[in-house]
Design a protein around this motif. Structure first.
Motif, PDB file in Angstrom:
ATOM      1  N   GLU A   1       1.298  -1.525   0.270  1.00  0.00           N
ATOM      2  CA  GLU A   1       0.365  -0.275   0.146  1.00  0.00           C
ATOM      3  C   GLU A   1       1.114   1.551  -0.079  1.00  0.00           C
ATOM      4  N   ALA A   2       2.355   1.099   1.155  1.00  0.00           N
ATOM      5  CA  ALA A   2       3.256   2.469   0.965  1.00  0.00           C
ATOM      6  C   ALA A   2       2.830   2.397  -0.067  1.00  0.00           C
ATOM      7  N   VAL A   3       3.864   1.335  -1.008  1.00  0.00           N
ATOM      8  CA  VAL A   3       4.733   1.735  -1.912  1.00  0.00           C
ATOM      9  C   VAL A   3       3.603   2.292  -3.377  1.00  0.00           C
TER      10      VAL A   3
ATOM     11  N   ALA B   1       1.924   5.565  -7.419  1.00  0.00           N
ATOM     12  CA  ALA B   1       0.900   6.896  -7.446  1.00  0.00           C
ATOM     13  C   ALA B   1       1.689   7.959  -8.337  1.00  0.00           C
ATOM     14  N   PRO B   2       2.549   8.945  -7.926  1.00  0.00           N
ATOM     15  CA  PRO B   2       2.870   9.619  -8.350  1.00  0.00           C
ATOM     16  C   PRO B   2       3.381  10.012  -9.840  1.00  0.00           C
ATOM     17  N   ALA B   3       3.799   8.099 -10.124  1.00  0.00           N
ATOM     18  CA  ALA B   3       4.426   7.691 -11.476  1.00  0.00           C
ATOM     19  C   ALA B   3       3.561   7.857 -12.567  1.00  0.00           C
ATOM     20  N   ILE B   4       2.606   6.910 -12.300  1.00  0.00           N
ATOM     21  CA  ILE B   4       1.611   7.020 -13.347  1.00  0.00           C
ATOM     22  C   ILE B   4       0.428   7.651 -13.564  1.00  0.00           C
ATOM     23  N   LEU B   5      -0.956   8.550 -12.229  1.00  0.00           N
ATOM     24  CA  LEU B   5      -1.432   8.756 -12.289  1.00  0.00           C
ATOM     25  C   LEU B   5      -0.956  10.571 -13.831  1.00  0.00           C
TER      26      LEU B   5
ATOM     27  N   SER C   1      13.447  -9.376  -7.467  1.00  0.00           N
ATOM     28  CA  SER C   1      12.499 -10.551  -6.754  1.00  0.00           C
ATOM     29  C   SER C   1      11.371  -9.931  -6.287  1.00  0.00           C
ATOM     30  N   SER C   2      10.738 -11.095  -5.359  1.00  0.00           N
ATOM     31  CA  SER C   2       9.044 -10.165  -5.136  1.00  0.00           C
ATOM     32  C   SER C   2       9.349  -9.652  -4.003  1.00  0.00           C
ATOM     33  N   SER C   3       9.996  -8.671  -4.077  1.00  0.00           N
ATOM     34  CA  SER C   3       9.026  -7.014  -3.447  1.00  0.00           C
ATOM     35  C   SER C   3       8.790  -6.497  -3.151  1.00  0.00           C
ATOM     36  N   ALA C   4       8.144  -5.952  -1.610  1.00  0.00           N
ATOM     37  CA  ALA C   4       6.668  -4.495  -2.110  1.00  0.00           C
ATOM     38  C   ALA C   4       6.864  -4.065  -3.263  1.00  0.00           C
ATOM     39  N   GLU C   5       7.614  -3.919  -3.849  1.00  0.00           N
ATOM     40  CA  GLU C   5       7.691  -2.822  -5.543  1.00  0.00           C
ATOM     41  C   GLU C   5       7.152  -3.760  -5.828  1.00  0.00           C
ATOM     42  N   VAL C   6       7.657  -5.142  -6.362  1.00  0.00           N
ATOM     43  CA  VAL C   6       7.512  -6.011  -7.613  1.00  0.00           C
ATOM     44  C   VAL C   6       5.617  -6.326  -7.177  1.00  0.00           C
ATOM     45  N   ARG C   7       6.227  -6.968  -5.837  1.00  0.00           N
ATOM     46  CA  ARG C   7       3.992  -6.957  -6.529  1.00  0.00           C
ATOM     47  C   ARG C   7       2.819  -5.507  -6.673  1.00  0.00           C
ATOM     48  N   ALA C   8       3.505  -4.615  -6.132  1.00  0.00           N
ATOM     49  CA  ALA C   8       3.012  -3.340  -6.072  1.00  0.00           C
ATOM     50  C   ALA C   8       2.921  -3.074  -7.799  1.00  0.00           C
ATOM     51  N   ALA C   9       4.093  -3.458  -8.369  1.00  0.00           N
ATOM     52  CA  ALA C   9       3.674  -3.377 -10.149  1.00  0.00           C
ATOM     53  C   ALA C   9       3.059  -4.550 -10.685  1.00  0.00           C
ATOM     54  N   SER C  10       2.880  -5.926 -10.045  1.00  0.00           N
ATOM     55  CA  SER C  10       2.219  -6.609 -10.602  1.00  0.00           C
ATOM     56  C   SER C  10       0.885  -6.521 -10.470  1.00  0.00           C
ATOM     57  N   ALA C  11       0.561  -5.641  -9.140  1.00  0.00           N
ATOM     58  CA  ALA C  11      -1.271  -5.588  -9.105  1.00  0.00           C
ATOM     59  C   ALA C  11      -1.611  -4.312  -9.958  1.00  0.00           C
ATOM     60  N   VAL C  12      -0.859  -3.150 -10.784  1.00  0.00           N
ATOM     61  CA  VAL C  12      -1.147  -2.091 -11.065  1.00  0.00           C
ATOM     62  C   VAL C  12      -0.996  -2.791 -13.055  1.00  0.00           C
ATOM     63  N   ASP C  13      -0.232  -3.745 -13.047  1.00  0.00           N
ATOM     64  CA  ASP C  13       0.227  -4.449 -14.582  1.00  0.00           C
ATOM     65  C   ASP C  13      -1.778  -5.200 -14.772  1.00  0.00           C
TER      66      ASP C  13
ATOM     67  N   VAL D   1      -9.559   2.323   2.566  1.00  0.00           N
ATOM     68  CA  VAL D   1      -9.368   3.119   1.544  1.00  0.00           C
ATOM     69  C   VAL D   1      -8.346   3.249   1.475  1.00  0.00           C
ATOM     70  N   ARG D   2      -7.609   3.994   0.382  1.00  0.00           N
ATOM     71  CA  ARG D   2      -6.872   4.795   0.065  1.00  0.00           C
ATOM     72  C   ARG D   2      -6.820   5.220  -0.823  1.00  0.00           C
ATOM     73  N   GLU D   3      -6.630   6.277  -1.098  1.00  0.00           N
ATOM     74  CA  GLU D   3      -6.585   6.827  -2.938  1.00  0.00           C
ATOM     75  C   GLU D   3      -5.353   8.508  -2.998  1.00  0.00           C
ATOM     76  N   SER D   4      -5.277   8.033  -4.301  1.00  0.00           N
ATOM     77  CA  SER D   4      -4.830   8.532  -4.556  1.00  0.00           C
ATOM     78  C   SER D   4      -4.697   9.297  -6.074  1.00  0.00           C
ATOM     79  N   ARG D   5      -5.069  11.068  -5.546  1.00  0.00           N
ATOM     80  CA  ARG D   5      -6.381  11.327  -7.781  1.00  0.00           C
ATOM     81  C   ARG D   5      -4.848  12.015  -7.922  1.00  0.00           C
ATOM     82  N   ALA D   6      -5.379  11.883  -9.376  1.00  0.00           N
ATOM     83  CA  ALA D   6      -4.423  13.136 -10.236  1.00  0.00           C
ATOM     84  C   ALA D   6      -5.097  14.658 -10.203  1.00  0.00           C
ATOM     85  N   SER D   7      -4.301  15.584  -9.696  1.00  0.00           N
ATOM     86  CA  SER D   7      -4.553  17.386  -9.787  1.00  0.00           C
ATOM     87  C   SER D   7      -4.728  17.147 -10.392  1.00  0.00           C
ATOM     88  N   ARG D   8      -5.686  18.708 -10.899  1.00  0.00           N
ATOM     89  CA  ARG D   8      -6.812  18.994 -11.766  1.00  0.00           C
ATOM     90  C   ARG D   8      -5.942  19.546 -12.373  1.00  0.00           C
TER      91      ARG D   8
END
Length: 401
Positions: A43-45, A51-55, A78-90, A394-401
C-alpha cells in the motif's frame, strides 16, 4: 487517450495479507488488480512511489508503465513490495485494456490457445493464506471447519479426500504432509518421519489408484539433501511434481543439482519475479514444470514473457493461485493463452466460502475444467460492499486537476 485519474487500494481486516488495487481513468472505466503478502508495505509503495509515477498517464501504455515499474532501482528481481505493487498495477491495466476493447484479457494479450483448462485442487482449509500468523499444524483433536477443510482431510484420510475430489470432477490434487517435520529439522528427515509423510500418498493410491494426479508441495522448507530423500521416496507414487523443494529456490544451481539426483519431477518459480529470473533457472535446467504467480512476478506483462520462455524450453506451465480471487482470474486468462499451460490451480474451500464475498464473478468450473471467461477484461470486479466492510482501509491517490 484515457488518462489515469485515481489509484485506490482496499485492505480488509479478515484478509490482512491481501490488497486490492482499483485504477480509474477519465473515461469512466475501472481496472482491478490484486497482490498478496506485506499488504501494508505494498500500500505504501503504491501511493508513495507508483501513484505519482502513473497518475495523468495514458492507461493504454501498459508495456511502458510496467517496464518502468519493474525496472525501478529498488526491489527489482525479487518478489519485493515494489514488484508486488507493480504486478497489481499491471493486472489492473490489462483489465482496463480488455474492457476498453470489449474483449476478455486472454484475447487482449494475444488470444487463446484453448477455451478451457483443467484445474487442480490445492488441499487447503478455509482460512489458508488469509490470516496472519504461523503455518497451520493439524492437531489430533481439531475438528473440521466444513466439508472442504481439505488440509485436515489429507492429514486424516487422504484416500477419502481423493474420492471426494473425483466425485466433483477434479483429476489432480496437491498436498503437503512433510511441512511439520521441517519446522524442527529442515536439514534432515528421519526414515520414521519420511514414512509418516508418505502415508497420505499411500492412502490416495490405495483408494483411487491412478485416477487422480498428486502433487507434493514442500514450501521451500528443506535443505537439498533432505529434499532429495523426500523426492526419491515420492517417485514411487508417480507424483506429477514436487514443488519448491529447497529453502533457496533462487539458488538455481542447487535446484538443478537436486533435479539430477531424483526421478521425481521438480516444479518451481512462484517466488521468483521478472523474466530474467526465469531465464536463469531454465538455463540452469533446474525445472520440469514452471510455476509463476501473476501477483508476484510482475503481472500479465512479465507472465507472457515467462510463458514464452517455458515454451522455448519445452516446459509445461502451471500458474499459481491459492491467494485471492483476482489472482485466480488473471491466472486463468494466462492459462488459456500460454501454449504450454497444463493446469490452473484452485482452492475449492476458498471458491466455496470467501471468494464470493469479494468479487461478483468467479471462474465457471465444470467437472474439473475451468471455462474461458467471456466478459470484457478480467471478467470480475469487487463487490460494492467490500469498500464498506467494517474496518476496511481504503486509500486513494488522485490526479491533481
Amino acid at each position: 487517450m484515457p488518462k489515469i485519474t485515481n489509484v485506490r487500494t482496499i485492505r480488509l481486516p479478515k484478509r490482512p495479507k491481501l490488497i486490492w488495487v482499483e485504477i480509474e481513468t477519465d473515461d469512466g472505466l475501472t481496472g482491478l488488480g490484486e497482490t498478496f503478502r506485506g499488504a501494508q508495505a505494498v500500500e505504501a509503495v503504491l501511493h508513495e512511489l507508483v501513484a505519482p509515477a502513473i497518475l495523468g498517464r495514458s492507461a493504454e501504455h501498459v508495456t511502458a508503465i510496467t517496464h518502468e515499474l519493474m525496472g525501478s532501482y529498488v526491489g527489482f528481481n525479487s518478489s519485493s513490495a515494489e514488484v508486488r505493487a507493480a504486478s497489481a498495477v499491471d493486472i489492473a491495466l490489462w483489465d482496463l485494456a480488455g474492457k476498453r476493447a470489449g474483449v476478455p484479457v486472454h484475447v487482449a494479450i494475444g488470444g487463446a490457445m484453448r477455451d478451457r483448462i483443467p484445474v487442480y485442487n490445492t488441499c487447503a482449509g478455509y482460512e489458508f493464506n488469509t490470516s496472519l500468523g504461523a503455518r497451520r499444524s493439524i492437531d489430533s483433536k481439531e475438528k473440521s471447519a466444513g466439508p472442504y477443510d481439505d488440509q485436515l482431510a489429507f492429514m486424516r484420510d487422504a484416500g477419502a479426500l481423493a474420492e471426494s475430489l473425483l466425485a466433483e470432477g477434479y483429476r489432480a490434487m496437491k498436498i503437503w504432509p512433510f511441512d511439520d517435520f521441517a519446522m524442527t529439522s529442515p536439514d534432515h528427515i528421519s526414515l520414521v518421519d519420511l514414512n509418516t509423510g508418505l502415508e497420505p500418498f499411500r492412502k490416495v493410491r490405495k483408494a483411487v489408484g491412478d485416477r487422480i494426479e498428486i502433487m507434493c508441495e514442500l514450501h521451500s522448507l528443506w535443505s537439498s539433501r533432505a529434499a532429495a530423500r523426500i523426492c526419491d521416496a515420492l517417485a514411487e507414487f508417480n507424483v506429477l511434481w514436487v514443488e519448491d523443494p529447497i529453502k533457496k529456490m533462487d539458488n538455481f544451481s542447487a535446484v538443478a543439482d537436486l533435479r539430477r539426483q531424483t526421478r521425481a519431477p521438480i516444479c518451481g518459480g512462484e517466488n521468483l519475479a521478472g523474466v530474467k529470473s526465469f531465464r536463469d533457472i531454465l538455463a540452469a535446467d533446474a525445472l520440469d514444470v514452471v510455476m509463476l504467480d501473476l501477483t508476484w512476478c510482475g503481472g500479465l506483462s512479465e507472465a507472457r514473457k515467462i510463458a514464452a520462455l517455458a515454451e522455448a524450453h519445452a516446459k509445461p506451465l502451471a500458474p499459481h493461485d491459492c491467494t485471492g480471487p483476482v489472482a485466480l482470474m488473471a491466472g486463468l486468462h494466462l492459462s488459456l493463452h500460454a501454449p504450454t499451460a497444463i493446469f490452473q490451480e484452485v482452492v475449492r474451500a476458498s471458491l466455496a466460502s470467501w471468494y464470493p464475498e469479494i468479487v461478483d464473478r468467479l471462474p465457471v468450473i465444470r467437472e474439473g475444467i475451468a471455462l474461458a471467461p467471456t466478459d470484457p477484461g478480467l471478467g470480475t470486479a469487487l463487490l460494492p460492499e467490500v469498500r464498506e466492510t467494517e474496518g476496511a482501509v481504503v486509500r486513494e491517490s488522485r490526479a491533481s486537476r
